[in-house]
Write an enzyme that holds these catalytic residues in place. Structure first.
Site, short mmCIF file in Angstrom:
data_model
loop_
_atom_site.label_atom_id
_atom_site.label_comp_id
_atom_site.label_asym_id
_atom_site.label_seq_id
_atom_site.Cartn_x
_atom_site.Cartn_y
_atom_site.Cartn_z
N VAL A 12 0.84 -1.21 0.00
CA VAL A 12 0.00 0.00 0.00
C VAL A 12 0.87 1.25 0.00
O VAL A 12 0.62 2.20 -0.75
CB VAL A 12 -0.97 -0.01 1.21
CG1 VAL A 12 -1.79 1.28 1.25
CG2 VAL A 12 -1.89 -1.22 1.15
N ALA A 31 -5.97 19.57 -4.24
CA ALA A 31 -5.46 19.93 -2.91
C ALA A 31 -5.18 21.42 -2.82
O ALA A 31 -5.09 21.97 -1.72
CB ALA A 31 -4.20 19.13 -2.61
N VAL A 41 9.71 4.78 5.77
CA VAL A 41 10.40 3.85 6.67
C VAL A 41 10.13 2.42 6.21
O VAL A 41 8.98 2.04 5.95
CB VAL A 41 9.89 4.02 8.12
CG1 VAL A 41 10.54 3.00 9.05
CG2 VAL A 41 10.15 5.42 8.62
N GLU A 122 -9.68 6.63 6.20
CA GLU A 122 -10.65 6.11 5.21
C GLU A 122 -10.32 4.69 4.76
O GLU A 122 -11.20 3.85 4.55
CB GLU A 122 -10.71 7.05 4.01
CG GLU A 122 -11.68 6.66 2.92
CD GLU A 122 -13.12 6.59 3.41
OE1 GLU A 122 -13.70 7.63 3.70
OE2 GLU A 122 -13.66 5.46 3.52
N GLU A 183 -4.95 -11.47 5.13
CA GLU A 183 -4.08 -10.94 6.18
C GLU A 183 -2.88 -11.85 6.34
O GLU A 183 -2.93 -13.03 5.96
CB GLU A 183 -4.86 -10.87 7.50
CG GLU A 183 -6.07 -9.98 7.48
CD GLU A 183 -5.71 -8.53 7.18
OE1 GLU A 183 -4.94 -7.92 7.91
OE2 GLU A 183 -6.21 -8.00 6.16
N ASP A 194 -11.00 -9.59 11.14
CA ASP A 194 -10.75 -8.44 10.26
C ASP A 194 -12.06 -7.67 10.02
O ASP A 194 -12.11 -6.44 10.14
CB ASP A 194 -10.15 -8.95 8.94
CG ASP A 194 -9.99 -7.85 7.92
OD1 ASP A 194 -9.06 -7.04 8.08
OD2 ASP A 194 -10.80 -7.78 6.98
N LYS A 198 -13.36 -3.69 11.33
CA LYS A 198 -13.97 -2.69 10.45
C LYS A 198 -15.37 -2.30 10.96
O LYS A 198 -15.74 -1.12 10.97
CB LYS A 198 -14.05 -3.24 9.02
CG LYS A 198 -12.65 -3.48 8.44
CD LYS A 198 -12.70 -4.35 7.19
CE LYS A 198 -11.30 -4.59 6.64
NZ LYS A 198 -11.24 -5.65 5.63
N GLY A 295 -6.17 -4.43 -1.72
CA GLY A 295 -5.30 -4.29 -2.89
C GLY A 295 -4.55 -2.98 -2.80
O GLY A 295 -5.07 -1.99 -2.25
N1 HSE Z 1 -7.71 -9.17 4.43
C1 HSE Z 1 -8.59 -8.10 4.10
C2 HSE Z 1 -9.66 -8.66 3.14
C3 HSE Z 1 -7.83 -6.98 3.47
O1 HSE Z 1 -9.54 -9.80 2.68
O2 HSE Z 1 -10.63 -7.98 2.90
C4 HSE Z 1 -8.44 -5.64 3.61
O3 HSE Z 1 -8.62 -5.22 4.93
#
Ligand code: HSE
Length: 420
Positions: A12, A31, A41, A122, A183, A194, A198, A295
């Site tokens: 990412v 912007a 890093v 976001e 993940e 996961d 969210k 992605g």
């Molecule tokens: N492992 C997560 C998924 C990635 O499969 O949706 C995005 O948070």
């Protein structure tokens, strides 16, 4: 000019730097200023990432750099990024993160620390879908009645393949990992954690609910078999891993679990690695958000949008979208035991006289009313009972499952999937 430091230049982070370069024309126009990545890093300085930014393996090089205005945290984990983000905020730097686990545990402390400093996230929910923006800004006039979503692409991919191609669970998990969505520890995907991270973030924005993953119902897709999927198809359902937040009076129920959804529902049609979230507001009605939930480029698209927003205004709206209790009477989390649902059960039993009568008696004793029932031979002397119920209470179902499991003619722990 705004200068950015990226902590964690992986998939990412690399996309963030690349998008800021590739799309510099529209980005600077939107912007109102140029945005450049000054440094990043990484753990391994020897790996070539194809970027023309300064790389370091020391977070202090970013946190102590007075020229850096915005810190982008893409490290993953919980406590280490929490310390890094706290340091960034205390030195007055704006923060953008995609880290859902960090927010699932520390969002309220971070909101308190950030105050007027911009803190945006976001990309932490549903990758490229601007769901935080929709909920915090676009729908801010509404009481939110419910949020129902496919928030994990990996498990949705697996469910889709099991349904459409009849592939077995174990074979498809490997395939999902190869797609690069999973993940690092795939238990987070298939175990529902996961999606729960969210859901907790969205529930804070919608309801101000302060809950941790440990407080809510979290189940995964690991007990869903081909038999269940075939039953679902036969009865007009799709099987999906859902995150659900629902307001009921002064209570909010929060749950993540596999669910049977009627095939005609919009969310039942979301296949593959895509995410979709339905939000129902009291004034707007139902709205649906669909797109890539993970992605590199899709997630980075959301990170860069946050950077642009900060560059425009220098500060954000309150991090969670409110700075005082939102409802006259504060909402509280509904205890899991009180959640109501319809249920599907698969019970493997010895195929002999009297078994069905005993099973239905146990349903009656637990206040559970059967809606449909099917018996399918499993082996020469065992059968699967496939049962759907009318609305029942979670604690009654859980008690009944325990009771059924202890019987000598029930061969394994019954499988339960909630019907939504
Ligand atoms: N492992 C997560 C998924 C990635 O499969 O949706 C995005 O948070």
């Amino acid at each position: 000019m705004i200068k950015v430091g990226i902590i964690g230049v992986g998939t990412v982070g690399t996309s963030v730097a690349q998008i800021l370069k590739d799309n510099a024309d529209v980005i600077s126009a939107r912007a109102g200023t140029d945005i450049v990545v000054k440094s990043g890093v990484v753990k391994n300085l020897n790996k070539d990432r194809g970027l023309d930014i300064v790389l370091t393996d020391n977070v202090d090089d970013i946190l102590n750099d007075p020229e850096i205005d915005i810190v982008v945290e893409l490290m993953g984990g919980v406590e280490e990024p929490f310390e890094v983000v706290k340091r960034a905020l205390s030195s007055g730097k704006a923060v953008v993160t995609a880290n859902k686990a960090l927010l699932a545990y520390h969002r309220y402390e971070l909101a308190e620390l950030a105050k007027d400093i911009a803190f945006e996230y976001e990309a932490s929910v549903a990758g490229g879908i601007p769901i935080i923006n929709a909920l915090r800004d676009g729908l801010s006039a509404n009481h939110i009645e419910s949020i129902t979503g496919i928030m994990n692409g990996t498990s949705n991919y697996m469910m889709t393949k099991m349904t459409n191609d009849g592939v077995a669970y174990d074979d498809i998990l490997k395939e999902a990992q190869d797609l690069g969505y999973a993940e690092a520890d795939p238990t987070f995907d298939v175990g529902g954690f996961d999606a729960a991270h969210k859901l907790l973030i969205l529930a804070s924005i919608a309801y101000g609910i302060d809950a941790k993953p440990e407080d809510i119902l979290i189940e995964g897709i690991d007990n869903v078999s081909q038999e269940d999927i075939q039953f679902a198809k036969e009865f007009g359902y799709a099987v999906k891993l859902l995150g659900i937040a629902k307001k009921d009076g002064n209570e909010v129920e929060l749950r993540v679990h596999a669910a049977l959804i009627k095939q005609e529902e919009m969310i039942a049609k979301i296949d593959g690695v895509m995410n979709a979230i339905s939000v129902v507001g009291d004034k707007v009605g139902e709205t649906l958000y669909y797109g890539p939930g993970a992605g590199g480029d899709a997630t980075a698209s959301a990170v860069v949008a946050n950077i642009i927003d900060i560059a425009r205004s220098g500060k954000s709206t309150p991090m969670l979208g409110f700075d005082r209790p939102m409802e006259g009477k504060a909402l509280r989390l509904k205890p899991t035991a009180n959640i109501e649902s319809k249920y599907y059960l698969r019970i493997n039993v010895s195929d002999k006289a009297g078994v069905l009568a005993k099973i239905t008696k146990i349903f009656e004793e637990n206040n559970i009313s059967v809606e449909t029932m099917l018996q399918r031979p499993a082996t020469s002397d065992s059968a699967n009972l496939l049962i759907s119920t009318h609305i029942a209470v979670e604690k009654d179902i859980q008690n009944m499952i325990k009771e059924l499991e202890s019987l000598d003619f029930v061969n394994s722990t019954p499988v339960m999937i909630r019907i939504v």
